[in-house]
Design an enzyme around this catalytic site. Structure first.
Site, PDB file in Angstrom:
ATOM      1  N   ASP A  19      -4.159 -12.965   3.799  1.00  0.00           N
ATOM      2  CA  ASP A  19      -5.419 -12.477   4.358  1.00  0.00           C
ATOM      3  C   ASP A  19      -6.618 -12.789   3.462  1.00  0.00           C
ATOM      4  O   ASP A  19      -7.755 -12.474   3.820  1.00  0.00           O
ATOM      5  CB  ASP A  19      -5.351 -10.986   4.672  1.00  0.00           C
ATOM      6  CG  ASP A  19      -4.702 -10.154   3.580  1.00  0.00           C
ATOM      7  OD1 ASP A  19      -4.278 -10.726   2.554  1.00  0.00           O
ATOM      8  OD2 ASP A  19      -4.594  -8.925   3.764  1.00  0.00           O
ATOM      9  N   HIS A  40       0.816  -1.219   0.000  1.00  0.00           N
ATOM     10  CA  HIS A  40       0.000   0.000   0.000  1.00  0.00           C
ATOM     11  C   HIS A  40       0.850   1.271   0.000  1.00  0.00           C
ATOM     12  O   HIS A  40       0.292   2.374  -0.055  1.00  0.00           O
ATOM     13  CB  HIS A  40      -0.940   0.019   1.210  1.00  0.00           C
ATOM     14  CG  HIS A  40      -1.966  -1.072   1.205  1.00  0.00           C
ATOM     15  ND1 HIS A  40      -2.802  -1.308   0.138  1.00  0.00           N
ATOM     16  CD2 HIS A  40      -2.277  -2.009   2.144  1.00  0.00           C
ATOM     17  CE1 HIS A  40      -3.592  -2.338   0.416  1.00  0.00           C
ATOM     18  NE2 HIS A  40      -3.287  -2.787   1.622  1.00  0.00           N
TER      19      HIS A  40
END
Length: 340
Positions: free
Chosen positions: A282, A158
């Site tokens: 995830d 990110h």
């Protein structure tokens, strides 16, 4: 497969983040490392400490202005009367023009996309060692290893060239890809994290020497919201060199593997010399973020499909949060990759 990791990566220990406006314990905890190390060992991986590679490989991706900010902002923040224990922004520019604030508060807003990446006294050091783990894994692949795993924590996908966000400070996958370009003409990045790798996309969006492909939960109602849509294809020389494959929430193994087939076809069309896998665990059905529903066995099948490309591969750890199966999911991926 060798695993590269440094103990200093545990020192960064963020206390909180805002979720729907409410303070919550930050899920990007040092304990993730122990679970992942256990999973790597169970896969038969040798754990190796990386070397200090200095700022050169990091600055190949991140701006000097951002590096100066990240290295010094915590000390500057402590001089502000009544400031929070960690650096957390409370203002963001609507448009990032050429103007650059002198204020520590203003710079925090300029260089931090959200409140999920608080900066403490230990953040800089941990982020450097995380990046150096990616560089060391890349060096191993350049030296002839078929693949290597970088246990990077804090994660990175990110982070933009000059912006932290989503638990990420240095974009380790981008750093690995850029380092591979020292001996390769073309590199592909395949991001299989639950969340779109918006920082990675942003870094390479106008380039045609790195293909970026991401499979992730549809961002229309999921972080990072503003990036990761299917119509984002690149810009300028990079047009056609970015592929996003957003998936409906709770997509399980079959749907993920179908998207993976499309991703691998695009990578084969690019004909890269090497591959970086941004490995988010995830996407697991039991992960606390609960966005997708990949099973533990599903990670093994994902790895087998990627390994079948036959490319020199750097595997860089991204997300994957505290749950009982975190280590097992890494074991499944690493053993699945090695079996092909």
């Amino acid at each position: 497969m060798k695993t590269f990791h440094a103990e200093e990566q545990k020192r960064h220990d963020p206390k909180m983040f805002l979720s729907s406006g409410a303070p919550q314990p930050n899920p990007e905890k040092p304990e993730r490392i122990e679970r992942l190390l256990s999973g790597a060992r169970a896969a038969g991986s040798e754990i190796i400490r990386p070397r200090d590679h200095g700022l050169k490989p990091i600055s190949a991706i991140h701006t000097p202005e951002y590096l100066d900010f990240l290295q010094n902002i915590f000390l500057r923040w402590q001089r502000i009367e009544g400031a929070s224990e960690e650096v957390i922004p409370n203002i963001h520019p609507l448009v990032r023009s050429g103007r650059y604030p002198a204020s520590a508060v203003g710079q925090a807003g300029y260089h931090m996309a959200d409140t999920a990446c608080p900066i403490s006294a230990d953040t800089w050091g941990s982020a450097c060692w995380s990046a150096w783990s990616a560089v060391e894994a890349t060096e191993a692949v350049l030296a002839g290893e078929r693949s290597a795993y970088a246990l990077c924590r804090p994660p990175g996908h990110h982070a933009f060239a000059d912006v932290a966000g989503g638990f990420c400070f240095f974009n380790n996958s981008a750093i690995a890809a850029q380092h591979l370009l020292g001996s390769s003409k073309r590199v592909a990045i395949l991001d299989v994290d639950l969340h779109h790798g918006n920082g990675t996309q942003g870094i390479f969006y106008r380039r045609n020497d790195v293909l970026t492909v991401s499979i992730h939960a549809d961002p229309v109602r999921f972080y990072p919201f503003f990036w990761g849509h299917a119509d984002e294809r690149g810009d300028g020389e990079g047009l056609g060199y970015n592929l996003n494959l957003p998936l409906p929430r709770q997509t399980a193994d079959a749907g993920f593997l179908e998207a993976l087939s499309a991703a691998l076809r695009r990578i084969q069309s690019f004909a890269p010399d090497a591959l970086v896998v941004a490995l988010g665990l995830d996407a697991y059905e039991g992960d606390p973020f609960g966005g997708l529903s990949v099973s533990t066995q599903g990670f093994s099948r994902i790895a087998e499909e990627i390994a079948a490309l036959g490319l020199p591969t750097v595997i860089v750890q991204e997300g994957g949060y505290l749950c009982d199966a975190l280590g097992d999911n890494l074991t499944a991926f690493l053993t699945g990759y090695a079996s092909t």
